[in-house]
Scaffold this motif. Sequence first.
Motif, PDB file in Angstrom:
ATOM      1  N   ILE A  94      24.733  10.357  45.727  1.00 41.08           N
ATOM      2  CA  ILE A  94      24.904  11.604  44.823  1.00 41.08           C
ATOM      3  C   ILE A  94      25.946  11.403  43.992  1.00 41.08           C
ATOM      4  O   ILE A  94      27.042  11.207  44.578  1.00 41.08           O
ATOM      5  N   VAL A  95      25.899  11.718  42.744  1.00 37.70           N
ATOM      6  CA  VAL A  95      26.778  11.701  41.711  1.00 37.70           C
ATOM      7  C   VAL A  95      27.413  13.249  41.479  1.00 37.70           C
ATOM      8  O   VAL A  95      26.498  13.834  41.014  1.00 37.70           O
ATOM      9  N   VAL A  96      28.418  13.401  41.584  1.00 36.11           N
ATOM     10  CA  VAL A  96      29.202  14.742  41.214  1.00 36.11           C
ATOM     11  C   VAL A  96      29.455  14.575  39.913  1.00 36.11           C
ATOM     12  O   VAL A  96      30.515  13.720  39.677  1.00 36.11           O
ATOM     13  N   ALA A 106      28.355   7.868  48.451  1.00 42.19           N
ATOM     14  CA  ALA A 106      27.330   7.025  49.080  1.00 42.19           C
ATOM     15  C   ALA A 106      26.545   7.888  49.956  1.00 42.19           C
ATOM     16  O   ALA A 106      26.974   8.513  50.637  1.00 42.19           O
ATOM     17  N   ARG A 107      25.213   7.397  50.060  1.00 44.64           N
ATOM     18  CA  ARG A 107      24.333   8.034  51.195  1.00 44.64           C
ATOM     19  C   ARG A 107      24.723   8.078  52.516  1.00 44.64           C
ATOM     20  O   ARG A 107      24.609   9.199  53.252  1.00 44.64           O
ATOM     21  N   VAL A 121      27.074  22.660  49.729  1.00 41.06           N
ATOM     22  CA  VAL A 121      28.390  22.176  50.796  1.00 41.06           C
ATOM     23  C   VAL A 121      27.359  20.730  51.170  1.00 41.06           C
ATOM     24  O   VAL A 121      26.588  20.683  51.796  1.00 41.06           O
ATOM     25  N   ILE A 122      28.245  19.510  50.916  1.00 39.05           N
ATOM     26  CA  ILE A 122      27.864  18.512  51.452  1.00 39.05           C
ATOM     27  C   ILE A 122      29.080  17.936  52.380  1.00 39.05           C
ATOM     28  O   ILE A 122      30.162  17.613  51.828  1.00 39.05           O
ATOM     29  N   GLU A 123      28.602  17.580  53.771  1.00 38.70           N
ATOM     30  CA  GLU A 123      29.461  17.260  54.797  1.00 38.70           C
ATOM     31  C   GLU A 123      29.539  15.844  54.858  1.00 38.70           C
ATOM     32  O   GLU A 123      28.343  15.114  54.716  1.00 38.70           O
ATOM     33  N   GLY A 124      30.617  15.202  54.970  1.00 39.78           N
ATOM     34  CA  GLY A 124      30.864  13.908  55.250  1.00 39.78           C
ATOM     35  C   GLY A 124      31.234  13.747  56.762  1.00 39.78           C
ATOM     36  O   GLY A 124      31.056  14.425  57.634  1.00 39.78           O
ATOM     37  N   ARG A 128      34.579  16.167  57.158  1.00 40.40           N
ATOM     38  CA  ARG A 128      35.034  16.113  55.767  1.00 40.40           C
ATOM     39  C   ARG A 128      34.101  16.996  54.641  1.00 40.40           C
ATOM     40  O   ARG A 128      32.854  16.400  55.007  1.00 40.40           O
ATOM     41  N   ARG A 129      34.615  17.801  54.007  1.00 37.76           N
ATOM     42  CA  ARG A 129      33.710  18.266  52.868  1.00 37.76           C
ATOM     43  C   ARG A 129      33.711  17.452  51.830  1.00 37.76           C
ATOM     44  O   ARG A 129      34.901  17.297  51.138  1.00 37.76           O
ATOM     45  N   LEU A 130      32.732  16.758  51.444  1.00 39.02           N
ATOM     46  CA  LEU A 130      32.787  15.980  50.120  1.00 39.02           C
ATOM     47  C   LEU A 130      32.638  16.714  48.879  1.00 39.02           C
ATOM     48  O   LEU A 130      32.937  16.262  47.882  1.00 39.02           O
ATOM     49  N   PHE A 131      31.719  17.807  49.074  1.00 40.51           N
ATOM     50  CA  PHE A 131      31.527  18.771  48.050  1.00 40.51           C
ATOM     51  C   PHE A 131      31.397  20.088  48.226  1.00 40.51           C
ATOM     52  O   PHE A 131      30.669  20.389  49.445  1.00 40.51           O
ATOM     53  N   ASP A 132      31.931  21.077  47.851  1.00 41.64           N
ATOM     54  CA  ASP A 132      31.651  22.705  48.248  1.00 41.64           C
ATOM     55  C   ASP A 132      31.953  23.345  46.828  1.00 41.64           C
ATOM     56  O   ASP A 132      32.907  24.301  46.694  1.00 41.64           O
TER      57      ASP A 132
END
Length: 156
Positions: A94-96, A106-107, A121-124, A128-132
């Motif tokens: 996923i490219v932010v 990375a997937r 919201v992308i959780e890692g 860890r939140r990678l995107f919010d």
Amino acid sequence: MRYDDLGSTREDKIWTYALLGSGGVLLLTLGPLLAQWLADVPFVPFKDLLRWVGELDQPWAWVARPAVGLLAGLVGAFLVLVDEWRLEVHDDAIVVVHDRDRRRLAREAVVGVHLDGRKVVIEGTDGRRLFDKRVEAKRDVVIAAFRERGYPIESE
């Protein structure tokens, strides 16, 4: 390589420019008339300032005000669109995208994806939140983009 772009569509951008541009024209064209009217209302503060704005009624101002309003509206639309966050959903990452900055997630780092209102919201790993951030794509489009590519989407 094909990917899903989650952000403002071309039509959204056109509407943003059209609405903010016409709003600027309308506001600065009718501003002095509104200011004159408000200056006569008893409980409104800053009456001297409102009267001063209401006196900007010369013939040249009827041309200059709409032009300045249009320019201000278009600049405002540009700033709004530059500040938006986009997601490019690829099969392997996923490219932010924010303005000219691009960050690749990375997937393997993505543990879960869910929606919180208009936010994606992308959780890692390790919680860890990678995107919010808010993304200007419709909810159904966001869910479909992640499901199509097999990401662990937790929203329905």
